[in-house]
Scaffold this motif. Structure first.
Motif, PDB file in Angstrom:
ATOM      1  N   VAL A  26     -22.097  20.934  -9.695  1.00 11.86           N
ATOM      2  CA  VAL A  26     -23.000  22.028 -10.022  1.00 11.86           C
ATOM      3  C   VAL A  26     -23.968  22.282  -8.883  1.00 11.86           C
ATOM      4  CG1 VAL A  26     -24.934  22.679 -11.500  1.00 11.86           C
ATOM      5  CG2 VAL A  26     -22.846  21.778 -12.520  1.00 11.86           C
ATOM      6  N   ALA A  27     -24.487  21.195  -8.298  1.00  8.24           N
ATOM      7  CA  ALA A  27     -25.459  21.340  -7.217  1.00  8.24           C
ATOM      8  C   ALA A  27     -24.853  22.018  -5.998  1.00  8.24           C
ATOM      9  CB  ALA A  27     -26.023  19.970  -6.841  1.00  8.24           C
ATOM     10  N   SER A  28     -23.534  21.850  -5.831  1.00  8.76           N
ATOM     11  CA  SER A  28     -22.890  22.407  -4.642  1.00  8.76           C
ATOM     12  C   SER A  28     -22.409  23.841  -4.842  1.00  8.76           C
ATOM     13  CB  SER A  28     -21.705  21.517  -4.238  1.00  8.76           C
ATOM     14  OG  SER A  28     -20.714  21.562  -5.248  1.00  8.76           O
ATOM     15  N   CYS A  29     -22.454  24.348  -6.081  1.00  9.19           N
ATOM     16  CA  CYS A  29     -21.963  25.701  -6.339  1.00  9.19           C
ATOM     17  C   CYS A  29     -22.931  26.735  -5.786  1.00  9.19           C
ATOM     18  CB  CYS A  29     -21.781  25.922  -7.836  1.00  9.19           C
ATOM     19  SG  CYS A  29     -20.362  25.044  -8.517  1.00  9.19           S
ATOM     20  N   ASN A  30     -22.369  27.824  -5.321  1.00  9.48           N
ATOM     21  CA  ASN A  30     -23.180  28.925  -4.825  1.00  9.48           C
ATOM     22  C   ASN A  30     -23.260  29.988  -5.910  1.00  9.48           C
ATOM     23  OD1 ASN A  30     -24.617  30.641  -3.169  1.00  9.48           O
ATOM     24  ND2 ASN A  30     -22.795  31.421  -2.123  1.00  9.48           N
ATOM     25  N   PHE A  31     -24.282  29.869  -6.781  1.00 10.50           N
ATOM     26  CA  PHE A  31     -24.399  30.775  -7.916  1.00 10.50           C
ATOM     27  C   PHE A  31     -25.097  32.067  -7.513  1.00 10.50           C
ATOM     28  CE2 PHE A  31     -24.455  26.589 -10.191  1.00 10.50           C
ATOM     29  CZ  PHE A  31     -23.232  26.748 -10.832  1.00 10.50           C
ATOM     30  N   SER A  32     -24.768  33.121  -8.247  1.00 12.65           N
ATOM     31  CA  SER A  32     -25.482  34.385  -8.090  1.00 12.65           C
ATOM     32  C   SER A  32     -26.785  34.316  -8.879  1.00 12.65           C
ATOM     33  CB  SER A  32     -24.629  35.544  -8.609  1.00 12.65           C
ATOM     34  OG  SER A  32     -23.395  35.617  -7.906  1.00 12.65           O
ATOM     35  N   ASN A  33     -27.791  35.018  -8.407  1.00  8.46           N
ATOM     36  CA  ASN A  33     -29.068  35.044  -9.121  1.00  8.46           C
ATOM     37  C   ASN A  33     -29.029  35.952 -10.335  1.00  8.46           C
ATOM     38  OD1 ASN A  33     -30.418  33.259  -7.362  1.00  8.46           O
ATOM     39  ND2 ASN A  33     -30.836  34.933  -5.922  1.00  8.46           N
ATOM     40  N   ASN A 298     -18.099  33.616 -20.936  1.00  5.10           N
ATOM     41  CA  ASN A 298     -17.151  34.277 -20.044  1.00  5.10           C
ATOM     42  C   ASN A 298     -17.855  35.178 -19.038  1.00  5.10           C
ATOM     43  OD1 ASN A 298     -15.070  33.011 -21.392  1.00  5.10           O
ATOM     44  ND2 ASN A 298     -14.548  34.784 -22.656  1.00  5.10           N
ATOM     45  N   LYS A 299     -18.863  35.907 -19.502  1.00  2.00           N
ATOM     46  CA  LYS A 299     -19.619  36.765 -18.592  1.00  2.00           C
ATOM     47  C   LYS A 299     -20.248  35.944 -17.458  1.00  2.00           C
ATOM     48  CE  LYS A 299     -21.115  40.706 -21.491  1.00  2.00           C
ATOM     49  NZ  LYS A 299     -20.427  40.493 -22.769  1.00  2.00           N
ATOM     50  N   MET A 300     -20.856  34.827 -17.826  1.00  2.00           N
ATOM     51  CA  MET A 300     -21.568  34.019 -16.835  1.00  2.00           C
ATOM     52  C   MET A 300     -20.625  33.353 -15.849  1.00  2.00           C
ATOM     53  SD  MET A 300     -24.604  32.346 -19.140  1.00  2.00           S
ATOM     54  CE  MET A 300     -25.388  31.640 -17.693  1.00  2.00           C
ATOM     55  N   VAL A 301     -19.539  32.796 -16.363  1.00  2.00           N
ATOM     56  CA  VAL A 301     -18.593  32.094 -15.481  1.00  2.00           C
ATOM     57  C   VAL A 301     -17.871  33.076 -14.566  1.00  2.00           C
ATOM     58  CG1 VAL A 301     -16.479  30.719 -15.433  1.00  2.00           C
ATOM     59  CG2 VAL A 301     -18.296  30.155 -17.058  1.00  2.00           C
ATOM     60  N   ASN A 302     -17.430  34.191 -15.109  1.00  2.00           N
ATOM     61  CA  ASN A 302     -16.672  35.172 -14.321  1.00  2.00           C
ATOM     62  C   ASN A 302     -17.518  35.871 -13.265  1.00  2.00           C
ATOM     63  OD1 ASN A 302     -14.425  34.570 -15.862  1.00  2.00           O
ATOM     64  ND2 ASN A 302     -14.707  36.296 -17.266  1.00  2.00           N
ATOM     65  N   ASN A 303     -18.848  35.853 -13.441  1.00  2.00           N
ATOM     66  CA  ASN A 303     -19.735  36.505 -12.479  1.00  2.00           C
ATOM     67  C   ASN A 303     -20.589  35.508 -11.699  1.00  2.00           C
ATOM     68  OD1 ASN A 303     -19.728  39.706 -12.982  1.00  2.00           O
ATOM     69  ND2 ASN A 303     -19.376  38.647 -14.924  1.00  2.00           N
ATOM     70  N   LYS A 304     -20.146  34.249 -11.676  1.00  2.00           N
ATOM     71  CA  LYS A 304     -20.772  33.190 -10.885  1.00  2.00           C
ATOM     72  C   LYS A 304     -22.257  32.993 -11.211  1.00  2.00           C
ATOM     73  CE  LYS A 304     -17.571  33.582  -6.997  1.00  2.00           C
ATOM     74  NZ  LYS A 304     -17.415  33.745  -5.532  1.00  2.00           N
ATOM     75  N   LEU A 305     -22.605  33.168 -12.487  1.00  2.00           N
ATOM     76  CA  LEU A 305     -23.961  32.848 -12.922  1.00  2.00           C
ATOM     77  C   LEU A 305     -24.058  31.402 -13.387  1.00  2.00           C
ATOM     78  CD1 LEU A 305     -24.888  36.064 -14.940  1.00  2.00           C
ATOM     79  CD2 LEU A 305     -25.623  35.443 -12.627  1.00  2.00           C
ATOM     80  N   ALA A 306     -22.916  30.793 -13.650  1.00  2.00           N
ATOM     81  CA  ALA A 306     -22.857  29.392 -14.079  1.00  2.00           C
ATOM     82  C   ALA A 306     -21.429  28.905 -13.932  1.00  2.00           C
ATOM     83  CB  ALA A 306     -23.328  29.239 -15.526  1.00  2.00           C
ATOM     84  N   SER A 307     -21.264  27.602 -13.963  1.00  2.00           N
ATOM     85  CA  SER A 307     -19.920  27.016 -13.923  1.00  2.00           C
ATOM     86  C   SER A 307     -19.587  26.433 -15.291  1.00  2.00           C
ATOM     87  CB  SER A 307     -19.849  25.909 -12.861  1.00  2.00           C
ATOM     88  OG  SER A 307     -20.687  24.820 -13.242  1.00  2.00           O
TER      89      SER A 307
END
Length: 366
Positions: A26-33, A298-307
């Motif tokens: 999780v720490a290494s993921c590049n999430f969108s704001n 699904n919204k969050m994962v597909n849009n890189k808001l969370a893993s």
């Protein structure tokens, strides 16, 4: 110097090794704001324009909504278990499946706003600020409950939150039995911002709405009051509709009616298995296509808001919180008999209660 460098690197690697693999990932993921989403257009009545059809969800809000909805879901499932174990008695109306309604409403109003509701209110109790521990303890009738164990499923209260209420329509000044709203000052209906919200879960107890009403356009039932029909399974749609409705009222245009189209997975109450008037296939179909938690996930994962891993961690955290709350709700003492009449009157005067036998009486001294 070389030994010091090796020791430092060793400590760093040791720290990493001690952390769960998922946390490192999780720490290494590049999430969108944030991300922008299209939401379903609301049906309107006596309104020229409605809520927006696009909205922005921040990562921070998404994680908050997800955790809140998961907490409500797990809390209701635990209540089901405690009821079957006979820790919870009497009426108990669960709202699993309707989590987007309570979370979306709270996201669209202010903490200082007042909320009056009917039964099936556990989710609203939580989003209004009550802890899962105090809600479950109230269901089991314990001192640590939000109403000190004397209210139960349909009588929970918090700051700026008045109810649930066990009488159908008791919370609604527009109904024949409008005690709560009348006491809250019916004259305020046209002076203060007032949003009437109808959660339409497709069934009135065990009767499908199509069999019970000539018109199922409940958002038009206010007659001269404007209304809108909202997708109550999408937390973002509920949030934006609530913001629109409250802004409409705060601007001085008068009250407005919102119909949230949603679905309950349990029966009307715990005494209702919920499958005699609808099929298991219908329930499964809603779960697989329209579940509010699944839709947000699904919204969050597909849009890189969370893993997925991060959301699984939240699931584990929520399960532990609910298990701890259930332990408290089954071990906390019940209120004493001497307290049975407290909080009925403001000054707690002595009172007398007749038992099943008229010669047996209980006297309470405050």
């Amino acid at each position: 110097m070389r030994k010091m460098l090796v020791a430092a690197v060793s400590r760093v690697l040791s720290d990493v090794a001690q952390k769960p693999a998922s946390r490192v990932l999780v720490a290494s993921c590049n999430f969108s704001n944030d991300a922008t989403f299209e939401i379903k257009k609301c049906d309107l009545y006596r309104l020229e324009e409605g809520p927006p059809v696009t909205t922005v969800l921040t990562r921070e809000d998404g994680l908050k909504y997800y955790k809140m909805m998961q907490t409500v879901r797990r809390m209701e499932l635990k209540a089901d278990q405690l009821y079957k174990q006979k820790f919870i008695r009497g009426f108990c109306h669960l709202c699993d499946g309707q989590e987007a309604c309570c979370v979306g409403i709270e996201a669209g109003i202010n903490p200082t706003d007042h909320v009056i509701t009917s039964y099936r209110a556990h989710g609203l109790c939580y989003t209004r600020g009550l802890s899962a521990r105090s809600i479950l303890a109230e269901l089991t009738g314990r001192r640590g409950g939000c109403a000190k164990g004397k209210g139960g499923s349909m009588h929970m209260y918090s700051k700026n939150f008045y109810g649930g209420n066990g009488i159908v329509g008791a919370q609604d000044g527009a109904a024949n039995q409008g005690q709560i709203h009348e006491a809250f000052n019916m004259a305020a209906l046209w002076k203060l911002p007032c949003v009437f919200i109808c959660e339409n879960n497709r069934y009135g107890m065990g009767t499908a709405v199509e069999r019970a009403a000539a018109s199922t356009d409940y958002y038009k039932r206010g007659n001269v009051i404007p209304g809108l029909r909202v997708d109550g399974m999408d937390v973002l749609c509920v949030r934006e509709a609530t913001k629109f409705a409250t802004d409409y009222c705060r601007s001085g245009k008068g009250p407005i009616l919102m119909e949230l189209q949603t679905y309950r997975y349990h029966g009307h109450s715990m005494s209702d298995p919920g499958v005699s008037y609808r099929s298991r296939e219908e329930i499964h179909d809603v779960r697989s296509k329209s579940d509010p938690i699944m839709l947000l996930k699904n919204k969050m994962v597909n849009n890189k808001l969370a893993s997925i891993e991060e959301l699984k961690e939240i699931d584990v955290e929520v399960r532990k919180e609910i298990e701890d709350a259930a332990l408290f709700a089954t071990s906390d003492p019940e209120p004493s008999l001497e307290e049975i009449g407290h909080h009925i009157y403001s000054d707690s005067p002595p009172f007398e209660v007749r038992g099943a036998n008229q010669w047996i009486k209980f006297k309470s001294i405050s």
